[in-house]
Design a protein around this motif. Structure first.
Motif, mmCIF file in Angstrom:
data_model
loop_
_atom_site.group_PDB
_atom_site.id
_atom_site.type_symbol
_atom_site.label_atom_id
_atom_site.label_comp_id
_atom_site.label_asym_id
_atom_site.label_seq_id
_atom_site.Cartn_x
_atom_site.Cartn_y
_atom_site.Cartn_z
ATOM 1 N N LEU A 169 0.849 -1.560 -0.122
ATOM 2 C CA LEU A 169 0.014 -0.082 0.681
ATOM 3 C C LEU A 169 0.899 1.085 -0.134
ATOM 4 O O LEU A 169 0.595 1.644 -0.568
ATOM 5 C CB LEU A 169 -0.383 -0.224 1.601
ATOM 6 N N ILE A 170 2.149 1.200 0.921
ATOM 7 C CA ILE A 170 2.398 1.978 0.790
ATOM 8 C C ILE A 170 3.715 2.569 -0.135
ATOM 9 O O ILE A 170 3.320 3.913 -1.001
ATOM 10 C CB ILE A 170 3.748 2.771 1.984
ATOM 11 N N SER A 171 4.144 1.550 -1.048
ATOM 12 C CA SER A 171 4.942 2.370 -2.314
ATOM 13 C C SER A 171 3.697 1.879 -3.257
ATOM 14 O O SER A 171 4.021 2.586 -4.106
ATOM 15 C CB SER A 171 5.276 0.003 -2.556
ATOM 16 N N SER A 172 2.764 1.545 -3.621
ATOM 17 C CA SER A 172 1.398 1.934 -4.596
ATOM 18 C C SER A 172 2.006 3.375 -4.466
ATOM 19 O O SER A 172 1.468 4.432 -5.546
ATOM 20 C CB SER A 172 0.309 1.144 -4.341
ATOM 21 N N LEU A 173 0.822 3.925 -3.267
ATOM 22 C CA LEU A 173 0.654 5.354 -3.288
ATOM 23 C C LEU A 173 1.875 6.256 -3.184
ATOM 24 O O LEU A 173 1.655 7.927 -3.932
ATOM 25 C CB LEU A 173 0.241 5.904 -1.198
ATOM 26 N N MET A 174 3.016 6.008 -3.209
ATOM 27 C CA MET A 174 4.110 6.760 -3.264
ATOM 28 C C MET A 174 4.442 6.716 -4.633
ATOM 29 O O MET A 174 5.046 7.766 -5.228
ATOM 30 C CB MET A 174 5.376 5.549 -2.759
ATOM 31 N N MET A 175 4.768 5.484 -5.273
ATOM 32 C CA MET A 175 4.169 5.907 -7.103
ATOM 33 C C MET A 175 3.300 6.892 -7.871
ATOM 34 O O MET A 175 3.672 7.269 -8.420
ATOM 35 C CB MET A 175 3.627 4.368 -7.842
ATOM 36 N N VAL A 176 1.997 6.961 -6.645
ATOM 37 C CA VAL A 176 0.877 7.559 -7.799
ATOM 38 C C VAL A 176 1.405 8.676 -7.022
ATOM 39 O O VAL A 176 1.523 10.200 -8.293
ATOM 40 C CB VAL A 176 -0.565 7.326 -6.826
ATOM 41 N N GLY A 177 1.901 9.045 -5.683
ATOM 42 C CA GLY A 177 2.325 10.182 -5.529
ATOM 43 C C GLY A 177 3.473 11.121 -6.619
ATOM 44 O O GLY A 177 4.029 12.138 -7.429
ATOM 45 N N ILE A 178 4.614 10.133 -6.960
ATOM 46 C CA ILE A 178 5.364 10.589 -8.442
ATOM 47 C C ILE A 178 5.053 10.837 -9.275
ATOM 48 O O ILE A 178 5.551 11.977 -10.129
ATOM 49 C CB ILE A 178 6.669 9.316 -8.591
ATOM 50 N N ILE A 179 3.526 10.021 -10.216
ATOM 51 C CA ILE A 179 2.955 10.044 -11.314
ATOM 52 C C ILE A 179 2.601 11.961 -11.206
ATOM 53 O O ILE A 179 2.532 12.070 -11.744
ATOM 54 C CB ILE A 179 2.128 9.086 -11.213
ATOM 55 N N LEU A 180 1.843 12.097 -9.607
ATOM 56 C CA LEU A 180 1.396 13.250 -9.272
ATOM 57 C C LEU A 180 2.609 14.376 -9.369
ATOM 58 O O LEU A 180 2.060 15.578 -9.879
ATOM 59 C CB LEU A 180 1.391 13.729 -8.207
ATOM 60 N N SER A 181 3.224 14.337 -9.326
ATOM 61 C CA SER A 181 4.594 14.881 -9.603
ATOM 62 C C SER A 181 5.578 15.133 -11.074
ATOM 63 O O SER A 181 5.361 17.111 -11.218
ATOM 64 C CB SER A 181 5.454 14.579 -8.234
ATOM 65 N N VAL A 182 5.221 14.315 -11.275
ATOM 66 C CA VAL A 182 4.899 15.047 -13.265
ATOM 67 C C VAL A 182 3.663 15.972 -13.883
ATOM 68 O O VAL A 182 4.025 16.936 -14.199
ATOM 69 C CB VAL A 182 4.967 13.661 -13.592
ATOM 70 N N SER A 183 2.710 15.865 -12.944
ATOM 71 C CA SER A 183 1.682 16.137 -13.342
ATOM 72 C C SER A 183 1.493 17.818 -13.185
ATOM 73 O O SER A 183 1.520 18.428 -13.806
ATOM 74 C CB SER A 183 0.177 15.849 -13.033
ATOM 75 N N ARG A 184 2.239 17.887 -12.413
ATOM 76 C CA ARG A 184 2.529 19.154 -10.779
ATOM 77 C C ARG A 184 3.315 19.951 -12.284
ATOM 78 O O ARG A 184 2.928 21.519 -12.393
ATOM 79 C CB ARG A 184 3.155 18.651 -9.843
ATOM 80 N N ALA A 185 4.531 19.427 -12.947
ATOM 81 C CA ALA A 185 5.121 19.869 -13.542
ATOM 82 C C ALA A 185 4.970 20.362 -14.688
ATOM 83 O O ALA A 185 5.370 21.196 -15.124
ATOM 84 C CB ALA A 185 6.451 19.224 -13.567
ATOM 85 N N SER A 186 3.878 19.648 -14.765
ATOM 86 C CA SER A 186 3.362 19.796 -16.640
ATOM 87 C C SER A 186 2.503 21.296 -16.097
ATOM 88 O O SER A 186 2.044 21.851 -16.873
ATOM 89 C CB SER A 186 2.845 19.259 -16.732
ATOM 90 N N GLY A 187 1.950 20.988 -15.471
ATOM 91 C CA GLY A 187 1.204 22.623 -14.974
ATOM 92 C C GLY A 187 2.104 23.996 -15.001
ATOM 93 O O GLY A 187 1.215 24.506 -14.873
ATOM 94 N N GLU A 188 2.716 23.553 -14.158
ATOM 95 C CA GLU A 188 3.436 25.187 -14.245
ATOM 96 C C GLU A 188 3.768 25.510 -15.171
ATOM 97 O O GLU A 188 3.968 26.484 -15.315
ATOM 98 C CB GLU A 188 4.256 24.641 -13.338
ATOM 99 N N GLY A 189 5.102 24.617 -16.217
ATOM 100 C CA GLY A 189 5.240 24.404 -17.837
ATOM 101 C C GLY A 189 4.331 25.352 -18.418
ATOM 102 O O GLY A 189 4.209 26.052 -19.110
ATOM 103 N N ALA A 190 2.756 24.375 -18.146
ATOM 104 C CA ALA A 190 1.182 25.392 -18.849
ATOM 105 C C ALA A 190 1.095 27.028 -18.200
ATOM 106 O O ALA A 190 1.129 27.360 -19.692
ATOM 107 C CB ALA A 190 0.323 24.534 -18.425
ATOM 108 N N ALA A 191 1.328 26.836 -17.374
ATOM 109 C CA ALA A 191 0.921 28.578 -16.020
ATOM 110 C C ALA A 191 2.218 29.077 -17.058
ATOM 111 O O ALA A 191 1.466 30.512 -17.750
ATOM 112 C CB ALA A 191 1.495 28.089 -14.927
#
Length: 442
Positions: free
Chosen positions: A359-381
Motif C-alpha cells: 500500500l505504501i509503495s503504491s501510494l508513493m508511485m501515485v505521488g511521483i506520477i502526480l509530481s510529473v503532472s504538477r510540473a506539467s501544470g507549472e509549465g503550462a502556466a
C-alpha cells in the motif's frame, strides 16, 4: 478542499488527469479498507484478536502511504530523480535487499520480509519503482548525450539487472521480477525505443518466465491452475486454493451475496484478505462489483498515460507512464491469478490487498506520477504568461486603392487587422478614463 486549491485554476487538460488520478486512487484505497475488514474479520477472531485488527493496520499504513505520496507530489520535483537523489534511494533500496538475504524473515515458504523491531516491510515492493526510474534515467542520459552508450550499458547492468537478478535469486520472487521487467519495458516503449527492440525484450522476458517455471519443481506445480481438481488429492492438495476461489466467484453471481456475507472467508479460502481478496470482492459484490474494480484500474491507467502525454520532458513521460503501467499490470496479474487465468504468483492487489509495504509503495508511485503532472501544470502556466500581451500598438499602413478609388478586396484581405488593446486604437494612443479622472484631480 485545500488539496484541490490551485488545480482548478489550471488548464482542464492538465488538471483533469490529476484530479481523476487522485479520485481513482482514493476510491481504490477506500474499497481496500472495506474489503480487508470484511475478508479478515473471521481470521482475526480465530486468532483471538479484535475483528478490526487487520483494518486498523491497513488504515495506519494507508495514512503513512498518503503522507509519503503527498511528499513525493509536493516536495520532491520529479526531475530530482534524474540526479543524485536516484542513486541515494537506489543504494538504500539495494542495502535493504541485501539485508533480506542476510537476516530476512520467512513466511509462506519465502524469505521476503525484513523485521526491524516493530517495523516489518517487504523491500522488493519499493525496489520496483526505483529500478523502473533507473531505466528512465539511463535512457534519458543517453538521449541527451550526457553519457556514452557503453557507460550507460555498464550502469544498466549494475543499477538495474544486478539488483533484479539478486532479488530473483535470493528471494525466489518471480512475480515481482516479472512486474519490474514489464514496467522497465513499458518505460523503454514510452522512451521511443524501436518496436523491434521492445518486442525482442518482451519475448526474452516471456521465455525466461516459462523456463523459470519449467525448471523449478515448486513453480511448475503452479501449472495446476489449468485443472486444479487434478492435483493428485482430488482437489484437496495444491489445487485447493484456486478451487475455493472459483467457489467464491460462482457464489457471487451478478450482484453478490452481500457485503460481509462471504462464506469462503470462514477459513476456506487461504489468504482471502491478501492475494485472493479479489475473490471475496467477486463473492460479496458479484460481477458488478468486480467490474467496478477493473474499471477503476483501467481509469488509473488512462489518467497515468494522460499525465505521461502532457509531461514537460521525455523523462517525465517515461516515469509517469512506466509506473502507471506497472501498477495496473500487477493488478491484472493478481486478478488473473484469482480467476484462474494465470498461475498463482502471490502478488497483492494494489491499494486493496492487506499489506503495508504494498500500500505504501503504491501510494508513493501515485505521488511521483502526480509530481510529473504538477510540473506539467507549472509549465503550462508559464507558457500562458509568455503568450499574454497587454498592449501591442500596431500602425495600420494605408492599403492600395483600386481603380474605382476604394480599397480593393485583395488589399483588404491582405491588410493586418489592427490590434485594439487598452489605451491603444489603430496604433494611436487614446486617453483612458482613469487618466482623465487623474487629470481632473490634479
Amino acid at each position: 478542499m485545500r488539496l484541490f486549491e490551485g488545480i482548478s485554476r489550471e488548464a482542464p487538460e492538465v488538471a483533469g488527469p490529476r484530479i481523476g488520478l487522485l479520485l481513482t486512487t482514493l476510491a481504490l484505497t477506500l474499497i481496500g479498507f472495506v474489503m480487508v475488514y470484511s475478508a479478515s474479520s473471521v481470521e482475526a477472531l480465530s486468532a483471538s484478536t479484535p475483528a478490526t485488527s487487520y483494518l486498523y493496520d491497513q488504515v495506519k499504513y494507508g495514512a503513512i502511504g498518503a503522507i509519503a505520496g503527498f511528499v513525493m507530489w509536493k516536495a520532491v520535483p520529479f526531475q530530482l530523480w534524474c540526479g543524485p537523489l536516484f542513486y541515494a534511494v537506489w543504494m538504500g533500496s539495494s542495502f535493504l535487499l541485501v539485508l533480506v538475504a542476510v537476516m530476512g524473515s520467512s513466511a509462506l515458504g519465502a524469505t521476503r520480509w525484513l523485521v526491524l523491531g516493530p517495523i516489518s516491510l517487504q523491500p522488493s515492493e519499493f525496489a520496483k519503482f526505483v529500478l523502473v526510474i533507473g531505466v528512465a534515467k539511463l535512457l534519458c542520459d543517453i538521449r541527451e548525450g550526457q553519457m556514452e552508450p557503453k557507460v550507460a550499458l555498464a550502469l544498466f547492468f549494475t543499477v538495474v539487472l544486478l539488483p533484479l537478478g539478486f532479488l530473483y535469486k535470493t528471494q525466489s520472487d518471480l512475480g515481482t521480477s516479472m512486474i519490474i521487467v514489464v514496467g522497465a519495458i513499458a518505460t523503454l516503449w514510452l522512451g521511443e525505443v524501436s518496436k523491434r527492440a521492445v518486442g525482442g525484450l518482451l519475448g526474452l522476458a516471456g521465455a525466461f518466465g516459462m523456463l523459470s517455471m519449467a525448471l523449478t519443481s515448486y513453480r511448475s506445480s503452479r501449472m495446476l491452475y489449468l485443472n486444479p481438481w487434478n492435483d493428485g488429492a482430488d482437489g484437496q492438495g495444491l489445487g485447493y486454493q484456486i478451487i475455493h476461489s472459483f467457489y467464491a466467484f460462482s457464489q457471487g453471481g451478478l450482484f453478490g451475496v452481500g457485503l460481509g456475507n462471504s462464506r469462503e472467508k470462514f477459513l476456506y479460502l487461504p489468504e482471502s484478505e491478501t492475494d485472493f481478496v479479489f475473490s471475496i470482492i467477486g463473492e460479496e459484490l458479484g460481477l458488478v462489483g468486480a467490474l467496478i474494480v477493473i474499471a477503476l484500474f483501467m481509469a488509473l491507467l488512462h489518467f497515468s498515460l494522460q499525465v505521461a502525454r502532457q509531461a514537460p520532458d521525455l523523462f517525465g513521460t517515461m516515469v509517469a507512464g512506466g509506473l502507471g503501467i506497472m501498477i495496473v499490470f500487477q493488478a491484472f496479474l493478481n486478478m488473473g491469478c484469482a480467476m484462474g487465468v494465470f498461475p498463482t504468483t502471490g502478488k497483492p492487489l494494489p491499494f486493496i490487498s492487506s499489506g503495508g509495504s504494498s500500500l505504501i509503495s503504491s501510494l508513493m508511485m501515485v505521488g511521483i506520477i502526480l509530481s510529473v503532472s504538477r510540473a506539467s501544470g507549472e509549465g503550462a502556466a508559464a507558457r500562458r504568461r509568455d503568450d499574454l500581451r497587454i498592449m501591442r500598438p500596431v500602425d495600420e499602413a494605408p492599403a492600395p486603392r483600386g481603380a474605382s478609388g476604394g480599397r480593393g478586396r485583395a488589399a483588404r484581405a491582405a491588410a493586418p487587422a489592427p490590434v485594439r488593446a487598452r489605451g491603444y486604437s489603430q496604433g494611436r494612443a487614446v486617453a483612458r478614463p482613469q487618466d482623465a479622472s487623474r487629470a481632473r484631480r490634479r
